[in-house]
Each structure stands twice: as structure tokens, then as C-alpha cells.
Scaffold this motif. Structure first.
Motif, mmCIF file in Angstrom:
data_model
loop_
_atom_site.group_PDB
_atom_site.id
_atom_site.type_symbol
_atom_site.label_atom_id
_atom_site.label_comp_id
_atom_site.label_asym_id
_atom_site.label_seq_id
_atom_site.Cartn_x
_atom_site.Cartn_y
_atom_site.Cartn_z
ATOM 1 N N VAL A 67 4.523 -24.462 -14.119
ATOM 2 C CA VAL A 67 5.508 -25.203 -14.285
ATOM 3 C C VAL A 67 6.384 -24.794 -13.230
ATOM 4 O O VAL A 67 6.927 -26.278 -12.552
ATOM 5 C CB VAL A 67 6.549 -24.637 -15.705
ATOM 6 C CG1 VAL A 67 7.696 -25.024 -15.181
ATOM 7 C CG2 VAL A 67 6.014 -24.178 -16.623
ATOM 8 N N PHE A 68 6.159 -24.515 -12.563
ATOM 9 C CA PHE A 68 6.722 -24.176 -10.550
ATOM 10 C C PHE A 68 6.048 -25.001 -9.791
ATOM 11 O O PHE A 68 6.561 -25.906 -9.294
ATOM 12 C CB PHE A 68 6.924 -22.642 -9.312
ATOM 13 C CG PHE A 68 7.978 -21.944 -10.357
ATOM 14 C CD1 PHE A 68 8.418 -21.255 -11.875
ATOM 15 C CD2 PHE A 68 8.810 -21.771 -9.285
ATOM 16 C CE1 PHE A 68 9.630 -21.372 -11.949
ATOM 17 C CE2 PHE A 68 10.435 -21.272 -9.142
ATOM 18 C CZ PHE A 68 10.329 -20.817 -10.721
ATOM 19 N N LEU B 268 7.111 -28.787 -10.805
ATOM 20 C CA LEU B 268 8.331 -29.463 -10.198
ATOM 21 C C LEU B 268 8.316 -29.446 -9.170
ATOM 22 O O LEU B 268 8.866 -30.452 -8.414
ATOM 23 C CB LEU B 268 8.978 -27.872 -10.460
ATOM 24 C CG LEU B 268 9.414 -28.206 -11.611
ATOM 25 C CD1 LEU B 268 10.301 -26.595 -12.570
ATOM 26 C CD2 LEU B 268 10.458 -28.913 -12.994
ATOM 27 N N ASN C 73 13.455 -19.026 -4.817
ATOM 28 C CA ASN C 73 12.248 -19.002 -4.807
ATOM 29 C C ASN C 73 11.525 -17.433 -4.849
ATOM 30 O O ASN C 73 10.480 -16.500 -5.164
ATOM 31 C CB ASN C 73 11.164 -19.182 -4.349
ATOM 32 C CG ASN C 73 11.167 -21.116 -5.295
ATOM 33 O OD1 ASN C 73 11.265 -21.124 -6.487
ATOM 34 N ND2 ASN C 73 10.872 -21.767 -4.403
ATOM 35 N N VAL D 164 16.787 -28.078 -8.295
ATOM 36 C CA VAL D 164 15.446 -27.728 -9.283
ATOM 37 C C VAL D 164 14.705 -25.996 -9.427
ATOM 38 O O VAL D 164 14.887 -25.924 -10.713
ATOM 39 C CB VAL D 164 14.407 -29.054 -9.262
ATOM 40 C CG1 VAL D 164 13.436 -28.135 -9.238
ATOM 41 C CG2 VAL D 164 15.121 -30.055 -9.108
ATOM 42 N N PHE D 165 15.313 -25.450 -8.375
ATOM 43 C CA PHE D 165 13.884 -24.220 -8.207
ATOM 44 C C PHE D 165 15.273 -22.948 -9.008
ATOM 45 O O PHE D 165 14.434 -21.826 -9.679
ATOM 46 C CB PHE D 165 13.452 -23.946 -7.332
ATOM 47 C CG PHE D 165 12.083 -25.206 -7.406
ATOM 48 C CD1 PHE D 165 11.732 -25.927 -6.179
ATOM 49 C CD2 PHE D 165 11.265 -23.981 -8.202
ATOM 50 C CE1 PHE D 165 10.401 -26.369 -6.071
ATOM 51 C CE2 PHE D 165 10.106 -25.213 -7.987
ATOM 52 C CZ PHE D 165 9.839 -26.292 -7.039
ATOM 53 N N THR E 249 17.602 -23.936 -11.465
ATOM 54 C CA THR E 249 17.578 -24.072 -13.043
ATOM 55 C C THR E 249 16.188 -23.083 -13.495
ATOM 56 O O THR E 249 16.044 -22.860 -14.459
ATOM 57 C CB THR E 249 17.856 -25.493 -13.187
ATOM 58 O OG1 THR E 249 18.636 -25.824 -11.809
ATOM 59 C CG2 THR E 249 17.618 -25.681 -14.622
ATOM 60 N N ALA E 250 14.961 -23.323 -12.672
ATOM 61 C CA ALA E 250 13.837 -23.671 -13.489
ATOM 62 C C ALA E 250 13.979 -21.612 -13.320
ATOM 63 O O ALA E 250 13.169 -21.421 -14.535
ATOM 64 C CB ALA E 250 12.493 -23.692 -12.489
ATOM 65 N N SER E 251 14.020 -20.763 -12.107
ATOM 66 C CA SER E 251 14.021 -19.858 -11.676
ATOM 67 C C SER E 251 15.632 -19.147 -13.217
ATOM 68 O O SER E 251 14.727 -17.874 -13.544
ATOM 69 C CB SER E 251 14.724 -19.328 -10.778
ATOM 70 O OG SER E 251 13.481 -19.782 -9.646
ATOM 71 N N LEU F 198 13.727 -19.122 -16.382
ATOM 72 C CA LEU F 198 12.553 -18.475 -16.725
ATOM 73 C C LEU F 198 12.251 -16.477 -16.186
ATOM 74 O O LEU F 198 11.677 -16.386 -16.846
ATOM 75 C CB LEU F 198 11.187 -18.687 -16.102
ATOM 76 C CG LEU F 198 10.195 -20.180 -16.961
ATOM 77 C CD1 LEU F 198 9.299 -20.809 -15.953
ATOM 78 C CD2 LEU F 198 10.191 -20.284 -18.747
#
Lengths: 53, 301, 225
Positions: B208-209, B212, C149, C209-210, C212-214, C217
Motif C-alpha cells: 500500500v505504501f 501511494l 516512514n 500522505v505518509f 496518514t498512511a502510517s 496502519l
């Protein structure tokens, strides 16, 4: 360098890479089948044991 | 099912041979590039196949993460439906249609592409329940990396005789492909070296990363190019219809080939998990027969 | 929301206090940073005409390596004495732990950058031709991009065989657009040739973006065994 040599190289390398990958799949298949066979033999030879507890 | 494989293999081999004949003998020589341009008949289909496989991996990874709990699954399902609906509507809005016209793309073509997202999502969810989703993910990632490697090797082999350089650091497509390749190689490395019970979840998160990241890569390089003009490799422009025809034939052939390779890899993964289960059963009580008594058909979730 | 910030701050304070008392990582990182700058100054001639064009890249590569070394030991302390397991069973939100780690790493790496920058300025006789204030958002956003990240992937690498190697393997490919933004932006400001606005926006987008994703998850990652 003759440009056609690049064309030939590209096509040959493509199939080399594909063959290499297919080769690894075949090798892994035979290794796994061998492991399955060994496991089957082991359970046939060893007496069946009951679970404890 | 098992008998279909040899038959399909022979058919695919014939198709590939026919496609090769088309590429080398039937398609006309390019006015500017001569015969070297024929590399694209292997380079471009491999690129499209690799992208398709990575897309399948992304969808499978999202579904795998979503399947962890029912609320998440429902949420993702609605998001995917929304993407489909909104995407199709947006494709037909006047300002967007105008933008597409500059690329020579019809709105219906764009709408069909957008619809592929929910279609793939639901089909994959239906055909690959539970653990099979993860098996699909690892299969598509591995075969995708193989095809992507071919793209990255044939690309410079084409660029060198035609444009005089092996590599252009600012070239969008080549660099984006390289980053995608790096991301998926790291994905495979994580799967190989992770000894966690949750490896599959971790790998899905990484996929998923990676997904993105791809649009960000694209835009960062695109802007970099506007500041620092770079040579363009593999220019656009319209194509002679006979060349396009040959390109599509080669793509069909490679798609069939990719399908067979994925099928083999999937079967390998099935056998691998069977053997692991058999090992586990054996160390539990020593009474397990060689054939695992848990059919993998049954979903483990 | 309150409990999230309360736990985050508490964890952050604990980490800072522990680090301050032992000063393990800080001392070795300082020396490492100095070594990196010195080695680079020998490898890339600082007096060359074009040095201003490459210093952007050198600086961020140096920061990247320093960040990786810092990130690698981010979770090491939690693994000892099963602190991580205790956290998993506690009712505290997982994101609080993540935010605390990211903030801690951010502070730590920023300190390193603040110490390395004057060294670079000295060794390379830098003076900035473009708007110097733009270097600050570039540095802040770029550092956050690496750290958010990096912390996430460090947590992912915890259960792998080659933990220290796995982190850069996972981090570097994903960070490529951020690194491009940082390097190109810094070079743009140093040389004054181009505006750096887009790179700042790019880094901001990347960070949003990252992060939020981190956050979405991290709980999955935390519960991996």
C-alpha cells in the motif's frame, strides 16, 4: 556497434530472464515434492503415537 | 484443470512464436530508427504486463488488509464503489474531457479504465478468498518483478542505439519504473527475511505504501524535468496502425505467458503451504499422514 | 483525543529523559555526523566551482545516513524487557506510541542536522544565493518525511532476521520522491537558479500522505509477533 546487435541482445536477454525464473520455479517444485515424499516416508516408518494430554 | 495447463502452454508458445514473427518480419521498419525500434515489441508489452501485475498485487494487498476486520472491509468496499462511480462521472465532465482531448484519449476509454478498479477489487475478492489472497499477492509481485526487470534491461538497450545514451536520470517513465522495481524488490526481501506470523500483513502494508508512492514519484520527476530539461526517451506520437497491431499481438502473447507463469507460481505456493502444514502437523504429534489433512480450499480466516 | 496527546507526550518525555540520562546514542551520533562531513569533504572537492550545485545532495545524503543509524535503535529499547508487549496489551492507543516515537526521532535527527549544517558551511564555504528562509520549511518537512516512514519501517523490520539492513532496504525506495524534493529544493535555494516552492509543496503532500498512511496502519504493525 551495429544497432541490430542491440535488438538481438534485447530479445535474447528477455528469454534468458524468463527461462531463469521458470527454472527457479521448477527447482522449488521438485524440492518441495521431495520434502513431501520424505514426510510421507517418515510417518509410515515411525509408529503412530498418541497425543499426550 | 490439470490437463488444461499443457494445452495452454502449447497454445501460448505458438502465439509467442507468431508474435515474434510479426515483430521481426511483418511489421514495417521505422522511418527514423530502422529495425532497432522492434525492441518495443518486447519492451512495451512487458511494461504493461508488469504494471497490471503490480496493480493486482495492490488490490490483493488492500483486500488482505481490509479482511482483518468486518468494519474495515465494509469501509473499503464503499470507498472502492465510490471511486468507480465518481471516477466515471468525472471522466465525462467538460473540463476533464477537454484535457483528455489533448492526450487523444476518449472519455469512454478513461471511464472504462477507472471502472477496472472496482471490477478487479470484487473479482479478486470473490475468486481468491482468505489465504489465497495473500498467495495471489506474492505471485503477482514476483512475476511482476520479473517483467519489470525485462523492461529496465530492454529500455537502455533501446535507448543506447537510438538516442545515444543508456539512461536519462530525469526520464519519467524509466525512473518511475525503476522506483517501482525497487519497491517491489524490497517487498520480496521483506517476505523472505521476515519471520513473523504477520509477515503477510506487513507485506500488504508495504504494498500500500508503495502504491501511494508511485504518483508522488511521477510528479516529483515531472516537476524536476520542467526545471532541468532532460532528453526524452521513447517519445510519444501516433503509431503506424500495422505497428500498433503487432504491438497488441505481442501484448496478448505475453499476457497469456504471464498468466501461465502466475498459475505455476500459485501452484508452487499452494504446495509450499501444504508442505509447511505437513511439517507442523508432524512435529505436533508425529501421527500426521503426508497429505495435509486440512484442505487448503477451506478459508483459514 | 486528549488521551492520545497525553500518552504521546508522556512517552515522548520518557524517551527524551532516558536518552538524556544515558547519552548513548547522542554521543555516537554526533561523532558519526562529524565523520560523515569530513569524509565527504575529502571525496568531493569543496573548492570546485560546481560545489554549490552538489552540496544539496551531499548534505541530504549525510542526513539520510545519520537518520538511518538513529532510526535503527528507535525500537531496540522497547524490545528489551518486553516493554513493547506491555504496550500492546495496554489500553493506550497505538498511534500515541507511534507519534511519540516519530516526534522523538524528529527532535533527535533535527539536533543532528543542526550540528552538521555549520560543519558543511565551514568545509564547503557555503553562502546562500537564493532566499535562505526557504531552507527551514525544506529541512523541517524533509526531516519529517524521513522520520515518519523510517519509524514505521523500523517497526516493520523488528521481526526480520536482518533488522539493521532491512530498514534502509525498505525506506530508501519509498523515500525517493522526498529525497528528490529535498535535494532539488536545497540546490535551488543555494544556487538561486530556480524557485523552491514546488518542492516545498511536494514535501508537504508527501508528509501528509505518509503520516496518514502510517497512522492508519501502525496498529496492524504493532500487533505483529
Amino acid at each position: 556497434m551495429n544497432p541490430i546487435k542491440f535488438l538481438a541482445a534485447a530479445y535474447i536477454v528477455t528469454w534468458l530472464i524468463h527461462s531463469f525464473y521458470l527454472g527457479t520455479i521448477v527447482r522449488r517444485f521438485s524440492r518441495l515434492r521431495q520434502q513431501m515424499k520424505d514426510l510421507g516416508k517418515k510417518s509410515k516408518d515411525a509408529p503412530i503415537q498418541r497425543h499426550r494430554g | 484443470m490439470k490437463r488444461a495447463f499443457p494445452i495452454l502452454s502449447i497454445l501460448t508458445a505458438l502465439l509467442l512464436a507468431y508474435a515474434l514473427y510479426q515483430a521481426l518480419a511483418v511489421a514495417p521498419a521505422d522511418a527514423l530508427q530502422g529495425d532497432v525500434y522492434r525492441i518495443i515489441y518486447y519492451h512495451v508489452p512487458s511494461a504493461w504486463t508488469a504494471m497490471l501485475l503490480f496493480f493486482i498485487n495492490f488490490v490483493a494487498s488492500v483486500q488482505y488488509l481490509a479482511s482483518a476486520n468486518p468494519t474495515r472491509r465494509a469501509a473499503v468496499k464503499w470507498i472502492v464503489i465510490a471511486i468507480g462511480v465518481v471516477g466515471v462521472i468525472v471522466c465525462f465532465l467538460p473540463p476533464v474531457t477537454k484535457q483528455f482531448a489533448t492526450y487523444g484519449m476518449r472519455p469512454s476509454a478513461a471511464a472504462t479504465t477507472v471502472l477496472l478498479v472496482p471490477i478487479f477489487y470484487f473479482l479478486i475478492g470473490k475468486w481468491f478468498p482468505g489465504q489465497r489472497l495473500d498467495m495471489l499477492a506474492v505471485t503477482s509481485a514476483e512475476v511482476g518483478v520479473v517483467f519489470c526487470t525485462i523492461v529496465l534491461v530492454t529500455g537502455p538497450l533501446w535507448a543506447r542505439p537510438v538516442w545515444g545514451i543508456w539512461w536519462a536520470p530525469g526520464d519519467i517513465r524509466l525512473t518511475s519504473t525503476l522506483v517501482l522495481w525497487l519497491i517491489y524488490v524490497s517487498y520480496l526481501v521483506l517476505r523472505r527475511f521476515s519471520n513473523s506470523a504477520q509477515t503477510q500483513m506487513l507485506a500488504a502494508a508495504l504494498a500500500v505504501f508503495g502504491a501511494l508512492d508511485v504518483p508522488l514519484v511521477y510528479f516529483s520527476i515531472w516537476f524536476f524535468r520542467t526545471q532541468h530539461p532532460q532528453p526524452v526517451i521513447g517519445g510519444g506520437g501516433s503509431m503506424d496502425p500495422r505497428m500498433l497491431h503487432t504491438l497488441l499481438i505481442n501484448w496478448m502473447a505475453f499476457l497469456c505467458f504471464a498468466f501461465l507463469v502466475c498459475w505455476s507460481r500459485f501452484r508452487l505456493e499452494l504446495l509450499h503451504r501444504e508442505v509447511e502444514e505437513a511439517h507442523a502437523m508432524e512435529s505436533l504429534g508425529g501421527a500426521a499422514p503426508a497429505k495435509a489433512s486440512l484442505p487448503l480450499e477451506r478459508s483459514i480466516r | 483525543m486528549n488521551s492520545l496527546w497525553a500518552v504521546t507526550l508522556a512517552t515522548l518525555k520518557k524517551d527524551i529523559r532516558l536518552e538524556w540520562r544515558s547519552k548513548d546514542a547522542l554521543n555516537s551520533m554526533l561523532f558519526f555526523s562529524l565523520l560523515v562531513v569530513v569524509i565527504f569533504s575529502f571525496s568531493f572537492d569543496p573548492l570546485a566551482e560546481e560545489s554549490r550545485h552538489i552540496v544539496g545532495g551531499l548534505v541530504w545524503v549525510a542526513f539520510l545516513f545519520a537518520a538511518v543509524v538513529a532510526l535503527n535503535q528507535t525500537w531496540a529499547r522497547e524490545l528489551r524487557n518486553q516493554v513493547l508487549d506491555a504496550y500492546r496489551v495496554s489500553p493506550a492507543p497505538a498511534n500515541a506510541l507511534f507519534l511519540a516515537k516519530v516526534l522523538g526521532n524528529f527532535i533527535f535527527v533535527s539536533i543532528l542536522e543542526a550540528l552538521m549544517t555549520p560543519l558543511f558551511v565551514i568545509f564547503y564555504n557555503l553562502h546562500v544565493l537564493g532566499p535562505a528562509w526557504q531552507l527551514i520549511p525544506l529541512a523541517l518537512l524533509g526531516t519529517w518525511a524521513l522520520v515518519v516512514n523510517g519509524t514505521f519501517f523500523a517497526a516493520m523490520s523488528l521481526r526480520t532476521r536482518n533488522r539493521e539492513l532491512m530498514l534502509p532496504l525498505l525506506l530508501f525506495p519509498i523515500s525517493i520522491p522526498a529525497v528528490l524534493g529535498m535535494v532539488a529544493g536545497t540546490t535551488a535555494v543555494l544556487t538561486g537558479d530556480n524557485p523552491a516552492h514546488f518542492y516545498i509543496v511536494l514535501l508537504l503532500t508527501y508528509d501528509v500522505v505518509f503520516t496518514t498512511a502510517s497512522l492508519a496502519l501502525f496498529e496492524t504493525i504493532l500487533h505483529a509477533e
